[in-house]
Design a protein around this motif. Structure first.
Motif, PDB file in Angstrom:
ATOM      1  N   GLU A  56     -25.347 -48.010 -78.408  1.00 46.27           N
ATOM      2  CA  GLU A  56     -26.324 -49.077 -78.254  1.00 46.27           C
ATOM      3  C   GLU A  56     -27.473 -48.594 -77.365  1.00 46.27           C
ATOM      4  O   GLU A  56     -27.316 -47.604 -76.638  1.00 46.27           O
ATOM      5  N   ARG A 102     -31.097 -50.182 -74.998  1.00 47.82           N
ATOM      6  CA  ARG A 102     -31.899 -51.315 -74.544  1.00 47.82           C
ATOM      7  C   ARG A 102     -33.206 -50.803 -73.953  1.00 47.82           C
ATOM      8  O   ARG A 102     -33.207 -49.840 -73.170  1.00 47.82           O
ATOM      9  N   THR A 128     -25.939 -46.892 -74.188  1.00 46.34           N
ATOM     10  CA  THR A 128     -24.499 -47.056 -73.960  1.00 46.34           C
ATOM     11  C   THR A 128     -23.767 -46.331 -75.077  1.00 46.34           C
ATOM     12  O   THR A 128     -24.033 -46.568 -76.261  1.00 46.34           O
ATOM     13  N   ALA A 164     -19.851 -45.626 -76.085  1.00 53.70           N
ATOM     14  CA  ALA A 164     -18.499 -46.025 -75.694  1.00 53.70           C
ATOM     15  C   ALA A 164     -17.519 -45.854 -76.847  1.00 53.70           C
ATOM     16  O   ALA A 164     -17.901 -45.834 -78.022  1.00 53.70           O
ATOM     17  N   GLN A 207     -13.323 -48.190 -69.461  1.00 53.29           N
ATOM     18  CA  GLN A 207     -13.450 -49.612 -69.721  1.00 53.29           C
ATOM     19  C   GLN A 207     -12.136 -50.328 -69.441  1.00 53.29           C
ATOM     20  O   GLN A 207     -11.055 -49.743 -69.544  1.00 53.29           O
ATOM     21  N   CYS A 226     -16.663 -45.029 -71.417  1.00 48.71           N
ATOM     22  CA  CYS A 226     -18.019 -45.528 -71.633  1.00 48.71           C
ATOM     23  C   CYS A 226     -18.987 -44.702 -70.810  1.00 48.71           C
ATOM     24  O   CYS A 226     -18.722 -44.403 -69.641  1.00 48.71           O
ATOM     25  N   HIS A 258     -23.076 -44.522 -69.646  1.00 42.07           N
ATOM     26  CA  HIS A 258     -24.419 -45.087 -69.575  1.00 42.07           C
ATOM     27  C   HIS A 258     -25.377 -43.957 -69.219  1.00 42.07           C
ATOM     28  O   HIS A 258     -25.114 -43.182 -68.297  1.00 42.07           O
ATOM     29  N   THR A 314     -29.857 -42.824 -69.283  1.00 42.14           N
ATOM     30  CA  THR A 314     -31.235 -43.227 -69.540  1.00 42.14           C
ATOM     31  C   THR A 314     -32.058 -42.037 -69.982  1.00 42.14           C
ATOM     32  O   THR A 314     -31.747 -40.881 -69.668  1.00 42.14           O
TER      33      THR A 314
END
Length: 313
Positions: A227, A229, A238, A240, A295, A301, A303, A305
């Motif tokens: 995903e 954003r 993300t 995961a 998780q 997972c 994260h 950028t």
């Protein structure tokens, strides 16, 4: 053109000298301490203070300059020692990793040469095993080359706008067979139109290594989800899975070069131990950061950028 950066010693020297010069100017210019009036240098005492301040400034400057040079030398020496230690460790790790596939290839080929009477099926089996080890050797050398390029050749990287949405779709298609073999699913939920100014090869390496790592280690039947954003000047991604996860004590070392949770299993799966190190370095080069955690419902997972505009060095 590469800009010259001030060393820590020079920063310290210039900062202290600027503060001292400003203080001296204020002390001489303002006659009274409450700074209600400004008076010219109209008395011998003012001129004596001025010459004293200049003498002290010059003396302090010489002492600070000497200390700054010593400070820079010490920092350079410590950095050189750290880099040498890192290179030695890297060289040892590379030698260790190269040893296994090279020894296997030599063993298989020597067996074939020394036993020409072997049946065709056995010969083919040995050739296939040699080919597998050669592929692993190629992957290792390619990963080492990528890391070296990021470490020492950042100025020659080709930077251009990259359609990341299309890039990830292409990677998903490339890895579809491997995902299906492991009875896994890959959910690509990235929105359309994600454009990143960066290096296509390194951005490809980020997502390809993440998917390959999940396919190899998340466990059969796991689901992988991607995903993203929009956060203004950067994208937050993300990545995961709902697989077996990673023991907590290993999370902080996941992105170290040649670090493996299970060395035997990693070699069986064909990993080089450099995939996640490449991911971290490539993300950092694009102005981002990456973090990993387990998780609550299971699985790993990540994260991370990526800046929309490639950061200028």
């Amino acid at each position: 053109m590469k800009r010259n950066k001030l060393s820590e010693g020079r920063k310290m020297f210039l900062t202290v000298m600027a503060v001292f010069i400003v203080y001296s100017a204020i002390f001489i210019t303002f006659e009274d301490y409450d700074r209600q009036s400004i008076n010219p240098l109209d008395s011998p005492l003012d001129w004596h203070l001025l010459w004293l301040s200049l003498a002290v400034t010059i003396g302090l400057g010489l002492l600070l300059h000497r200390y700054a040079r010593q400070m820079d030398k010490r920092i350079s020496r410590e950095q050189a020692e750290k880099q040498n230690a890192t290179r030695r460790e890297m060289t040892q790790n590379i030698a260790h990793e190269l040893k296994t596939p090279v020894a296997s290839i030599l063993g298989f080929t020597e067996t074939l040469l020394d036993n020409p009477e072997l049946d065709e099926a056995t010969q083919r089996q040995f050739i296939e095993r040699s080919h597998t080890q050669a592929q692993r050797l190629t992957a290792l050398l390619q990963d080492i080359s990528i890391l070296n390029r990021m470490d020492y050749a950042t100025d020659v990287l080709d930077i251009r706008p990259v359609d990341l949405s299309q890039l990830v779709r292409d990677i998903a298609n490339e890895t579809a067979i491997a995902v299906q073999k492991r009875k896994m699913t890959l959910q690509n939920l990235l929105p359309e139109g994600i454009t990143i100014e960066g290096n296509t090869s390194l951005l490809y390496s980020i997502f390809r290594n993440l998917i390959d790592n999940a396919v190899n280690y998340a466990g059969e039947g796991a689901a992988i989800r991607m995903e993203a954003r929009d956060m203004g000047d950067h994208w937050l991604f993300t990545f995961a899975d709902n697989g077996v996860g990673v023991p907590t004590e290993h999370l902080e070392r996941l992105f170290e070069r040649f670090y493996r949770l299970d060395k035997g299993r990693s070699r069986t799966m064909g990993g080089t131990g450099l995939g996640l190190a490449i991911v971290k370095n490539a993300i950092q080069m694009h102005g981002g950061y990456v973090s990993a955690f387990n998780q609550l419902h299971g699985g790993l997972c990540l994260h991370f950028t990526l800046q929309k505009v490639f950061p200028k060095k």
